[in-house]
Design a protein around this motif. Structure first.
Motif, mmCIF file in Angstrom:
data_model
loop_
_atom_site.group_PDB
_atom_site.id
_atom_site.type_symbol
_atom_site.label_atom_id
_atom_site.label_comp_id
_atom_site.label_asym_id
_atom_site.label_seq_id
_atom_site.Cartn_x
_atom_site.Cartn_y
_atom_site.Cartn_z
ATOM 1 N N SER A 48 -17.458 -3.201 5.575
ATOM 2 C CA SER A 48 -16.123 -3.738 5.849
ATOM 3 C C SER A 48 -15.288 -3.787 4.573
ATOM 4 O O SER A 48 -14.092 -3.487 4.570
ATOM 5 N N ALA A 49 -15.920 -4.166 3.456
ATOM 6 C CA ALA A 49 -15.198 -4.252 2.189
ATOM 7 C C ALA A 49 -14.712 -2.869 1.746
ATOM 8 O O ALA A 49 -13.601 -2.716 1.229
ATOM 9 N N LEU A 50 -15.547 -1.836 1.950
ATOM 10 C CA LEU A 50 -15.151 -0.487 1.574
ATOM 11 C C LEU A 50 -13.954 -0.004 2.390
ATOM 12 O O LEU A 50 -13.123 0.758 1.901
ATOM 13 N N THR A 51 -13.854 -0.461 3.639
ATOM 14 C CA THR A 51 -12.697 -0.118 4.459
ATOM 15 C C THR A 51 -11.423 -0.676 3.838
ATOM 16 O O THR A 51 -10.386 -0.010 3.789
ATOM 17 N N VAL A 52 -11.491 -1.912 3.347
ATOM 18 C CA VAL A 52 -10.330 -2.530 2.698
ATOM 19 C C VAL A 52 -9.974 -1.791 1.414
ATOM 20 O O VAL A 52 -8.803 -1.480 1.149
ATOM 21 N N VAL A 53 -10.988 -1.488 0.588
ATOM 22 C CA VAL A 53 -10.748 -0.784 -0.677
ATOM 23 C C VAL A 53 -10.121 0.585 -0.417
ATOM 24 O O VAL A 53 -9.195 1.015 -1.117
ATOM 25 N N ALA A 54 -10.610 1.284 0.619
ATOM 26 C CA ALA A 54 -10.080 2.614 0.934
ATOM 27 C C ALA A 54 -8.594 2.564 1.273
ATOM 28 O O ALA A 54 -7.861 3.529 1.034
ATOM 29 N N SER A 55 -8.127 1.442 1.801
ATOM 30 C CA SER A 55 -6.704 1.327 2.144
ATOM 31 C C SER A 55 -5.835 1.117 0.919
ATOM 32 O O SER A 55 -4.634 1.400 0.949
ATOM 33 N N PHE A 56 -6.418 0.619 -0.187
ATOM 34 C CA PHE A 56 -5.628 0.341 -1.382
ATOM 35 C C PHE A 56 -5.602 1.497 -2.370
ATOM 36 O O PHE A 56 -4.681 1.593 -3.191
ATOM 37 N N VAL A 57 -6.598 2.373 -2.340
ATOM 38 C CA VAL A 57 -6.660 3.481 -3.306
ATOM 39 C C VAL A 57 -5.401 4.347 -3.250
ATOM 40 O O VAL A 57 -4.796 4.649 -4.293
ATOM 41 N N PRO A 58 -4.927 4.783 -2.064
ATOM 42 C CA PRO A 58 -3.696 5.588 -2.038
ATOM 43 C C PRO A 58 -2.487 4.831 -2.585
ATOM 44 O O PRO A 58 -1.610 5.429 -3.207
ATOM 45 N N GLN A 59 -2.418 3.520 -2.324
ATOM 46 C CA GLN A 59 -1.285 2.735 -2.803
ATOM 47 C C GLN A 59 -1.217 2.747 -4.326
ATOM 48 O O GLN A 59 -0.149 2.851 -4.915
ATOM 49 N N ILE A 60 -2.381 2.648 -4.969
ATOM 50 C CA ILE A 60 -2.425 2.630 -6.430
ATOM 51 C C ILE A 60 -2.099 4.004 -7.003
ATOM 52 O O ILE A 60 -1.312 4.133 -7.950
ATOM 53 N N LEU A 61 -2.690 5.063 -6.439
ATOM 54 C CA LEU A 61 -2.562 6.395 -7.013
ATOM 55 C C LEU A 61 -1.284 7.112 -6.594
ATOM 56 O O LEU A 61 -0.720 7.893 -7.373
ATOM 57 N N LEU A 62 -0.807 6.854 -5.380
ATOM 58 C CA LEU A 62 0.289 7.646 -4.821
ATOM 59 C C LEU A 62 1.606 6.885 -4.699
ATOM 60 O O LEU A 62 2.663 7.503 -4.569
ATOM 61 N N GLY A 63 1.557 5.542 -4.758
ATOM 62 C CA GLY A 63 2.749 4.749 -4.490
ATOM 63 C C GLY A 63 3.942 5.138 -5.332
ATOM 64 O O GLY A 63 5.037 5.423 -4.817
ATOM 65 N N SER A 64 3.776 5.171 -6.638
ATOM 66 C CA SER A 64 4.900 5.480 -7.524
ATOM 67 C C SER A 64 5.371 6.923 -7.412
ATOM 68 O O SER A 64 6.570 7.174 -7.251
ATOM 69 N N PRO A 65 4.486 7.935 -7.472
ATOM 70 C CA PRO A 65 4.964 9.319 -7.311
ATOM 71 C C PRO A 65 5.635 9.580 -5.960
ATOM 72 O O PRO A 65 6.568 10.388 -5.871
ATOM 73 N N ALA A 66 5.186 8.907 -4.899
ATOM 74 C CA ALA A 66 5.793 9.127 -3.579
ATOM 75 C C ALA A 66 7.273 8.768 -3.579
ATOM 76 O O ALA A 66 8.068 9.369 -2.839
ATOM 77 N N GLY A 67 7.653 7.787 -4.404
ATOM 78 C CA GLY A 67 9.053 7.391 -4.466
ATOM 79 C C GLY A 67 9.979 8.511 -4.893
ATOM 80 O O GLY A 67 11.154 8.546 -4.496
ATOM 81 N N VAL A 68 9.484 9.452 -5.711
ATOM 82 C CA VAL A 68 10.302 10.591 -6.140
ATOM 83 C C VAL A 68 10.686 11.436 -4.932
ATOM 84 O O VAL A 68 11.849 11.848 -4.782
ATOM 85 N N PHE A 69 9.722 11.697 -4.052
ATOM 86 C CA PHE A 69 10.001 12.498 -2.862
ATOM 87 C C PHE A 69 10.946 11.757 -1.922
ATOM 88 O O PHE A 69 11.852 12.359 -1.330
ATOM 89 N N VAL A 70 10.743 10.457 -1.778
ATOM 90 C CA VAL A 70 11.612 9.668 -0.898
ATOM 91 C C VAL A 70 13.062 9.739 -1.367
ATOM 92 O O VAL A 70 13.984 9.841 -0.543
ATOM 93 N N ASP A 71 13.276 9.709 -2.676
ATOM 94 C CA ASP A 71 14.639 9.792 -3.196
ATOM 95 C C ASP A 71 15.268 11.151 -2.945
ATOM 96 O O ASP A 71 16.495 11.292 -2.986
ATOM 97 N N ARG A 72 14.451 12.170 -2.680
ATOM 98 C CA ARG A 72 14.967 13.524 -2.446
ATOM 99 C C ARG A 72 15.133 13.837 -0.962
ATOM 100 O O ARG A 72 15.871 14.758 -0.602
ATOM 101 N N PHE A 350 10.831 1.178 -5.280
ATOM 102 C CA PHE A 350 9.874 0.617 -4.325
ATOM 103 C C PHE A 350 8.535 1.333 -4.382
ATOM 104 O O PHE A 350 7.501 0.744 -4.048
ATOM 105 N N GLY A 351 8.528 2.594 -4.816
ATOM 106 C CA GLY A 351 7.255 3.260 -5.044
ATOM 107 C C GLY A 351 6.485 2.604 -6.182
ATOM 108 O O GLY A 351 5.273 2.380 -6.094
ATOM 109 N N ALA A 352 7.209 2.287 -7.274
ATOM 110 C CA ALA A 352 6.576 1.582 -8.391
ATOM 111 C C ALA A 352 6.065 0.219 -7.950
ATOM 112 O O ALA A 352 4.984 -0.222 -8.355
ATOM 113 N N LEU A 353 6.831 -0.453 -7.088
ATOM 114 C CA LEU A 353 6.406 -1.743 -6.555
ATOM 115 C C LEU A 353 5.083 -1.606 -5.801
ATOM 116 O O LEU A 353 4.176 -2.436 -5.965
#
Length: 408
Positions: A48-72, A350-353
């Motif tokens: 169960s804990a690994l399920t929670v961790v798996a949901s946060f990994v993309p947020q940490i690695l992809l959150g900020s770069p994704a904002g660049v695409f959203v702005d475009r 908001f991606g950086a956030l």
């Protein structure tokens, strides 16, 4: 209540709020139901804990770069497409029937987390374009209420769905919520924006770094990000240790844990209505600082009162009270980030956030797990309350200089 009535006259806002409520309810159905179903399949808390961790990994690695695409990209189209991708991405869960297929759950969780990193900045960037600036506080407060209401509805439905139909029913309900949300978002009519600059955009890495530099140079944006960094560590601590607090400190069971959690959501609904009614009279930085200090002090009272009594009613009462300033914190922080960023950079803000919050929550979760044993549950939980008090003072110091809007 006049401010709420005026804001809800906006058709686009009504559509966005309805889509958000349905999608967030589906998220809570999945989050609650999946945790229950995974534990039922494996009997293993680590799974169960690994399920929670798996949901946060993309947020940490992809959150900020994704904002660049959203702005475009076109914001409404981004939200519609991401909802469709989220619905399709749930289908592999229909093949999960025993613990040997648990890797599918982790894969789907990572996929959902990746797609969500494009949806969240788009949603926060779109909201200021749908309402006049004087209604932005009210719109954010109403949007924040979706989180509390969906939690009440989705958490209850998720447990029932998991018990009745397992992962299959949970996945189908969440997929249906995304499809409904996509249909409502497609009906939104976004006011035309100023034409983009004619100059060619810089390469993606350069554009990403430029957005980060501009965000960190702006005193208000820097202050709010610092505030959310501190408080998100506390949220990680709280999510990890509150169940042990109820069981080992208050000596109560699962039903009491559910009642206390619902109490905060009820307080959040009341606080959100108050914030929405105040509207533009709610002043950003002072409101954020005062509500954060009030929330932190209430949290300290919750964690420390068992030194006098282990009765349950103070926890329930204080949780309702905590929900009110908690709603003001969320409304003030989101409004400040939107007001002090422009359309051209808001996705990156908001991606950086997202990255900051994800990393901070994981840090708090890990720290709580490591420190609760040697230090005790209550002292570690007290860090969460003290963190909100400190962050309320910190945001005034960091963001206290005269703010300037990020240049286009």
């Amino acid at each position: 209540m006049r401010a709420i009535a005026l804001a809800l006259r906006q058709r686009n806002l009504r559509l966005l709020l309805a889509a958000g409520l349905i999608s967030l309810t589906g998220d809570w159905i999945l989050r609650t139901g999946l945790a229950y179903a995974v534990y039922a399949l494996t009997g293993d808390t680590l799974a169960s804990a690994l399920t929670v961790v798996a949901s946060f990994v993309p947020q940490i690695l992809l959150g900020s770069p994704a904002g660049v695409f959203v702005d475009r990209w076109d914001l409404r189209r981004t939200m519609v497409v991401t909802n469709l991708l989220l619905a399709v991405g749930l289908l592999p869960l229909l093949a999960v029937h025993d613990r040997s297929q648990l890797w599918i759950v982790y894969g789907v969780t990572v996929w959902q987390g990746c797609v969500q990193q494009f949806f969240e900045p788009a949603a926060q960037s779109l909201l200021p374009r749908l309402v006049p600036d004087r209604q932005l506080v009210t719109a954010n407060a109403l949007n924040g209420q979706n989180a509390d209401l969906s939690r009440l509805l989705g958490a209850a439905l998720g447990g029932v769905a998991a018990a009745a139909g397992g992962i299959t029913l949970v996945a189908l309900l969440d997929a249906a919520s995304f499809l409904c949300g996509a249909q409502l978002m497609a009906a939104i009519r976004v006011p035309s924006a100023p034409p983009p600059p004619t100059a060619a955009r810089p390469p993606l890495p350069k554009d990403w770094l430029a957005g980060l530099r501009l965000t960190l140079r702006h005193p208000v944006l820097r202050g709010v990000l610092a505030f959310l960094l501190v408080t998100s560590v506390g949220e990680g601590i709280m999510s990890t240790l509150f169940a042990p607090f109820v069981r080992s400190v208050l000596h109560a069971g699962a039903s009491a844990y559910g009642v206390i959690g619902a109490a905060q959501a009820v307080g959040g609904l009341a606080g959100g209505l108050c914030a929405a009614a105040l509207g533009e009279r709610l002043r950003g930085l002072p409101a954020l600082a005062i509500s954060a200090v009030a929330f932190g002090l209430t949290g300290l009272a919750i964690f420390l009162y068992p030194t006098l009594t282990t009765a349950l009613w103070p926890a329930v009462t204080l949780m309702v009270v905590a929900g009110v300033p908690g709603a003001f914190v969320l409304t003030s922080a989101m409004t400040l980030l939107q007001q002090h960023s422009t359309d051209s950079h808001r996705g990156r803000v908001f991606g950086a956030l997202g990255t900051v919050q994800g990393a901070a929550v994981v840090t708090g979760t890990v720290a709580a797990g490591l420190l609760a044993g040697p230090l005790g549950i209550v002292p570690v939980l007290a860090v969460q309350g003290a963190g909100y008090v400190a962050a309320g003072l910190l945001v005034v110091l960091v963001a206290g200089r005269r703010p300037t809007t990020i240049p286009s």
